[in-house]
Write a protein that holds these residues in place. Sequence first.
Motif, PDB file in Angstrom:
ATOM      1  N   CYS A 266       0.870   4.265  -2.719  1.00  0.00           N
ATOM      2  CA  CYS A 266       0.484   5.619  -2.320  1.00  0.00           C
ATOM      3  C   CYS A 266       1.518   6.654  -2.742  1.00  0.00           C
ATOM      4  CB  CYS A 266       0.283   5.692  -0.810  1.00  0.00           C
ATOM      5  SG  CYS A 266      -1.227   4.877  -0.306  1.00  0.00           S
TER       6      CYS A 266
ATOM      7  N   PHE B  59     -12.479  13.885 -10.490  1.00  0.00           N
ATOM      8  CA  PHE B  59     -13.552  12.923 -10.725  1.00  0.00           C
ATOM      9  C   PHE B  59     -14.798  13.596 -11.302  1.00  0.00           C
ATOM     10  CE2 PHE B  59     -10.838  11.327  -7.421  1.00  0.00           C
ATOM     11  CZ  PHE B  59     -10.747   9.961  -7.662  1.00  0.00           C
TER      12      PHE B  59
ATOM     13  N   ASP C 237       0.820  -1.222   0.000  1.00  0.00           N
ATOM     14  CA  ASP C 237       0.000   0.000   0.000  1.00  0.00           C
ATOM     15  C   ASP C 237       0.850   1.267   0.000  1.00  0.00           C
ATOM     16  OD1 ASP C 237      -2.522   1.278   0.117  1.00  0.00           O
ATOM     17  OD2 ASP C 237      -2.259   1.622   2.269  1.00  0.00           O
TER      18      ASP C 237
ATOM     19  N   ALA D  72     -11.092   9.331  -3.862  1.00  0.00           N
ATOM     20  CA  ALA D  72     -10.481  10.649  -3.968  1.00  0.00           C
ATOM     21  C   ALA D  72      -9.284  10.746  -3.034  1.00  0.00           C
ATOM     22  CB  ALA D  72     -11.500  11.728  -3.633  1.00  0.00           C
ATOM     23  N   ALA D  73      -9.432  10.208  -1.815  1.00  0.00           N
ATOM     24  CA  ALA D  73      -8.341  10.274  -0.845  1.00  0.00           C
ATOM     25  C   ALA D  73      -7.171   9.401  -1.300  1.00  0.00           C
ATOM     26  CB  ALA D  73      -8.837   9.830   0.524  1.00  0.00           C
ATOM     27  N   GLN D  74      -7.492   8.214  -1.818  1.00  0.00           N
ATOM     28  CA  GLN D  74      -6.424   7.330  -2.311  1.00  0.00           C
ATOM     29  C   GLN D  74      -5.681   7.981  -3.469  1.00  0.00           C
ATOM     30  OE1 GLN D  74      -8.596   3.735  -3.206  1.00  0.00           O
ATOM     31  NE2 GLN D  74      -7.746   2.693  -1.417  1.00  0.00           N
ATOM     32  N   ALA D  75      -6.456   8.644  -4.352  1.00  0.00           N
ATOM     33  CA  ALA D  75      -5.829   9.264  -5.520  1.00  0.00           C
ATOM     34  C   ALA D  75      -4.853  10.356  -5.101  1.00  0.00           C
ATOM     35  CB  ALA D  75      -6.896   9.835  -6.443  1.00  0.00           C
ATOM     36  N   LEU D  76      -5.050  10.912  -3.888  1.00  0.00           N
ATOM     37  CA  LEU D  76      -4.130  11.936  -3.396  1.00  0.00           C
ATOM     38  C   LEU D  76      -2.900  11.318  -2.743  1.00  0.00           C
ATOM     39  CD1 LEU D  76      -6.755  14.364  -1.873  1.00  0.00           C
ATOM     40  CD2 LEU D  76      -5.163  14.939  -3.700  1.00  0.00           C
ATOM     41  N   GLY D  77      -2.866   9.986  -2.686  1.00  0.00           N
ATOM     42  CA  GLY D  77      -1.705   9.304  -2.127  1.00  0.00           C
ATOM     43  C   GLY D  77      -1.840   8.967  -0.651  1.00  0.00           C
ATOM     44  N   MET D  78      -3.066   9.033  -0.120  1.00  0.00           N
ATOM     45  CA  MET D  78      -3.228   8.720   1.301  1.00  0.00           C
ATOM     46  C   MET D  78      -3.257   7.203   1.497  1.00  0.00           C
ATOM     47  SD  MET D  78      -6.026  11.684   2.178  1.00  0.00           S
ATOM     48  CE  MET D  78      -6.041  11.606   3.945  1.00  0.00           C
ATOM     49  N   THR D  79      -2.589   6.730   2.572  1.00  0.00           N
ATOM     50  CA  THR D  79      -2.573   5.303   2.865  1.00  0.00           C
ATOM     51  C   THR D  79      -3.934   4.883   3.403  1.00  0.00           C
ATOM     52  OG1 THR D  79      -1.794   5.736   5.088  1.00  0.00           O
ATOM     53  CG2 THR D  79      -0.119   5.289   3.437  1.00  0.00           C
ATOM     54  N   ARG D  80      -4.164   3.560   3.397  1.00  0.00           N
ATOM     55  CA  ARG D  80      -5.465   3.033   3.799  1.00  0.00           C
ATOM     56  C   ARG D  80      -5.857   3.528   5.197  1.00  0.00           C
ATOM     57  NH1 ARG D  80      -4.886  -2.845   2.549  1.00  0.00           N
ATOM     58  NH2 ARG D  80      -4.588  -2.161   0.413  1.00  0.00           N
TER      59      ARG D  80
ATOM     60  N   PHE E 216     -14.184  16.450   0.096  1.00  0.00           N
ATOM     61  CA  PHE E 216     -14.466  15.943   1.440  1.00  0.00           C
ATOM     62  C   PHE E 216     -15.478  16.886   2.098  1.00  0.00           C
ATOM     63  CE2 PHE E 216      -9.814  14.821   0.836  1.00  0.00           C
ATOM     64  CZ  PHE E 216     -10.115  13.611   0.238  1.00  0.00           C
TER      65      PHE E 216
ATOM     66  N   LEU F  34      -4.765   6.197   6.805  1.00  0.00           N
ATOM     67  CA  LEU F  34      -4.981   7.650   6.795  1.00  0.00           C
ATOM     68  C   LEU F  34      -6.360   7.974   6.213  1.00  0.00           C
ATOM     69  CD1 LEU F  34      -3.224  10.021   7.653  1.00  0.00           C
ATOM     70  CD2 LEU F  34      -2.366  10.181   5.320  1.00  0.00           C
TER      71      LEU F  34
END
Lengths: 250, 300
Positions: free
Chosen positions: A83, A93, A79, B161-169, A99, B171
């Motif tokens: 990331c 999107f 992961d 959207a959060a994953q696409a910003l590079g956030m880990t699972r 958020f 986070l």
Amino acid sequence: MVKAEAVHKSFGRLEVLRGIDLEVAPREVMCMIGPSGSGKSTFLRCINHLEKIDAGRLSVDGELVGYRERGDKLHELPDKEVCRKRSEIGMVFQRFNLFPHMTALENVIEAPIRVKKESRAVAAARARKLLDRVGLSEKMNAYPNQLSGGQQQRVAIARALAMEPKLMLFDEPTSALDPELVGEVLDVMRGLAGDGMTMVVVTHEMGFAREVGDSLVFMDGGVIVEEGKPRDVLTNPQQERTRTFLSKVL
Amino acid sequence: MAAVLVLAIIAGIAYTMATAPNLRWEAVGHFLFQRLILQGIVITLELTALAMLIGIVLGAIVAVMRLSPNPVVSSVSWCYIWFFRGTPVLVQIFFWYNLATVLPYVGLGIPFTPIHWQAPTNSLIAPFMAATLGLGLNEAAYMAEIVRAGIISVEHGQTEAAQALGMTRLLVMRRIVLPQAMRVIIPPTGNETISMLKTSSLAFVASVPELFTRSQQIASANYDVIELAIVASIWYLAMTSILTVGQYYLERYFGRGSLRELPPTPLQRFRRMLLTFHAPPPMPPDVAPPGPAVPGSEHR
């Protein structure tokens, strides 16, 4: 910047991508068009590994995305590595996906602070500049549902840019907008292209593709049917399927 | 008509209770602020807070495990919920309280090494600990399901959207999904806390000197059983009322961003009511100066 070789992807028994080969040069703006279900959005989502690919190779900036090559096999990366790679690729999107529990400013500074470990001051300074650039300096402290669709999408673009990506992916960025709000989002994208950002844009906006795009790809049934200069493909398509599609949308 | 009938019935019941020949209301007043009772309240509150703390923290962990793509992790979580939700909490408290009868010592150690540590079970699991464990571990099973419902209520686009910003699972879960899940999680958690305040009276079986245990200890000495039950009830009711107010404000806080403008709190509504009494008569809407909105006026 992006290099795809024989990319395959299936959802269960449905084969959505049936061998995609394509290359996007740095500073190039590539637009992808095609009927819904043609696999263009899925391909876009494979580029930043939101979808796993089943076969083929996909690399961004010379580095495989989501996988490591050992011998002749691809192994999925942990992961954390995925990331790191994703943080270099911005994505916008169709449904904005801001958020909702954060203000516009908080949306933009979240990833720089949490992922890039920037200080709040540095992140906020850049966020203010970006929000100003997309024309929303007034709306810094508004929550997403206090903004119109076009404003939300512009915040989403600023949010992606805050990570200073090498590549921006747009997944039908104007499809969920009221017609009169489409222009303001396209203007921001046009500016971005003018600044030399490498962009892959899945879109139904033929005017934008013709005017801003350096290349145009027409997809149908999980394969690339035709590609070339936007003007050539749009005015003088070589394939029958491209012609049929364009006659319906133009 | 129905309302009058209902009120009449309620008044009848109240009158019967108030004039019950052997009910000593003065005893209720006397014991309401008795030191033993007040000490019991403190323990009830401690027990509730600790059990809910265990429940919420462990429940969140179990919920995240339940949604893990790893089948071993999610199965362990499933089994936890299955076991602790499937046995009565009274039995669980009883189990921890009496564990020492079958396991006089508990220890921790690494096999095949001299590293070992042990202690008598009774010193580790004192009555208060037994009740806290019983209530907390049971609560975690229920909280896990509440948290899970909250997590899956958050639209998947948020995670993407959060994953696409590079956030880990982790986070993504902590910063994006859980805060939004709160809106779904808070109301039932408030219910659980209120329920826990009352369920903590089951600590009676582990002889924990909480509110109900104390009231019954006094009752066993002076035979004012109903009077002391009323004392306990008054206190339970008072505490649950306070929690209800707390829940309202907590829901408001986590609802921010979901409404364009938060509705006024009862206190704000009261203040505005007072203000409008003293304010000059309202001007026609097209010349009204921008001022604090009056409830209802911001909605078209």
